[in-house]
Design a protein around this motif. Structure first.
Motif, PDB file in Angstrom:
ATOM      1  N   GLN A  13       0.772  -1.370   0.058  1.00 56.02           N
ATOM      2  CA  GLN A  13       0.124  -0.042   0.008  1.00 56.02           C
ATOM      3  C   GLN A  13       0.818   1.177  -0.074  1.00 56.02           C
ATOM      4  O   GLN A  13       2.049   1.167   0.298  1.00 56.02           O
ATOM      5  N   ALA A  14       0.162   2.376  -0.465  1.00 54.05           N
ATOM      6  CA  ALA A  14       0.726   3.594  -0.246  1.00 54.05           C
ATOM      7  C   ALA A  14       1.504   3.750   1.024  1.00 54.05           C
ATOM      8  O   ALA A  14       0.866   3.667   2.084  1.00 54.05           O
ATOM      9  N   SER A  85       8.301   5.026   1.855  1.00 55.01           N
ATOM     10  CA  SER A  85       7.070   5.934   1.468  1.00 55.01           C
ATOM     11  C   SER A  85       6.747   5.815  -0.007  1.00 55.01           C
ATOM     12  O   SER A  85       6.727   6.529  -0.762  1.00 55.01           O
ATOM     13  N   LYS A  87       4.835   5.202  -3.316  1.00 51.26           N
ATOM     14  CA  LYS A  87       3.664   5.984  -3.747  1.00 51.26           C
ATOM     15  C   LYS A  87       3.141   4.765  -4.864  1.00 51.26           C
ATOM     16  O   LYS A  87       3.878   4.291  -5.642  1.00 51.26           O
ATOM     17  N   PRO A  88       2.033   5.075  -5.627  1.00 47.35           N
ATOM     18  CA  PRO A  88       1.346   4.451  -6.473  1.00 47.35           C
ATOM     19  C   PRO A  88       2.293   4.788  -7.746  1.00 47.35           C
ATOM     20  O   PRO A  88       2.453   3.477  -8.641  1.00 47.35           O
ATOM     21  N   GLU A  89       2.948   5.667  -8.219  1.00 44.43           N
ATOM     22  CA  GLU A  89       3.639   6.003  -9.356  1.00 44.43           C
ATOM     23  C   GLU A  89       5.037   5.272  -9.105  1.00 44.43           C
ATOM     24  O   GLU A  89       5.717   5.446 -10.097  1.00 44.43           O
ATOM     25  N   THR A  91       4.937   2.138  -8.982  1.00 49.27           N
ATOM     26  CA  THR A  91       4.511   0.695  -9.478  1.00 49.27           C
ATOM     27  C   THR A  91       5.284   0.457 -10.788  1.00 49.27           C
ATOM     28  O   THR A  91       4.941   1.237 -11.741  1.00 49.27           O
ATOM     29  N   VAL A 124       2.043  -0.985  -5.932  1.00 51.00           N
ATOM     30  CA  VAL A 124       1.507   0.039  -4.979  1.00 51.00           C
ATOM     31  C   VAL A 124       0.248   0.616  -4.984  1.00 51.00           C
ATOM     32  O   VAL A 124       0.039   1.266  -6.239  1.00 51.00           O
ATOM     33  N   SER A 125      -0.415   0.088  -4.266  1.00 52.58           N
ATOM     34  CA  SER A 125      -1.871   0.536  -4.285  1.00 52.58           C
ATOM     35  C   SER A 125      -2.220   1.774  -3.579  1.00 52.58           C
ATOM     36  O   SER A 125      -1.377   2.164  -2.413  1.00 52.58           O
ATOM     37  N   SER A 126      -3.186   2.848  -3.923  1.00 48.30           N
ATOM     38  CA  SER A 126      -3.308   3.837  -3.151  1.00 48.30           C
ATOM     39  C   SER A 126      -4.514   3.780  -2.097  1.00 48.30           C
ATOM     40  O   SER A 126      -5.086   2.641  -2.155  1.00 48.30           O
TER      41      SER A 126
END
Length: 126
Positions: A13-14, A85, A87-89, A91, A124-126
């Motif tokens: 997760q994020a 830390s 982030k979805p970006e 991924t 990475v999921s938000s």
């Protein structure tokens, strides 16, 4: 035969952390610069971070600076990427790579690295 094998990817997760490993074999690992790259769907492969063989100097992409840390253990012929830390970006498929040429500075272009692992997926999921 040079072989690089990544491990440690997964779904997180994020805000979470993840540690990637890359085990090298088939060469004198301690004499070569290493790098981590990533490639997201539909995007070019991009440099994440590199580490020099001789003095351990590192170079990070701006997008991961302060969140990711590269390290290497020459005795274990391995390089690691500690990611925090997330982030979805972030991924992407993450690849470790080895530069077999002697250079004055760390290479940051994928074309400058000769050997590649098969990649490990980080989602990475938000």
């Amino acid at each position: 035969q040079v072989q690089l094998v990544e491990s440690g990817g997964g779904l997180v997760q994020a805000g979470d952390s993840l540690r990637l490993s890359c085990a090298a074999s088939g060469l004198t690992f301690s004499q070569f610069d290493m790098g981590w790259f990533r490639q997201a769907p539909g995007k070019e492969r991009e440099f994440v971070v590199g580490i020099r063989w001789n003095n351990g100097r590192t170079a990070y992409a701006g997008s991961v600076k302060g969140r990711f840390t590269i390290s290497r253990d020459n005795a274990k012929t391995a390089v690691y990427l500690q990611m925090g830390s997330l982030k979805p970006e972030d991924t992407a498929v993450y690849y470790c790579a080895l530069d077999s040429r002697i250079r004055r500075d760390l290479a940051s272009r994928s074309s400058e690295y000769d050997y590649w692992g098969q990649g490990t997926q980080v989602t990475v999921s938000s």
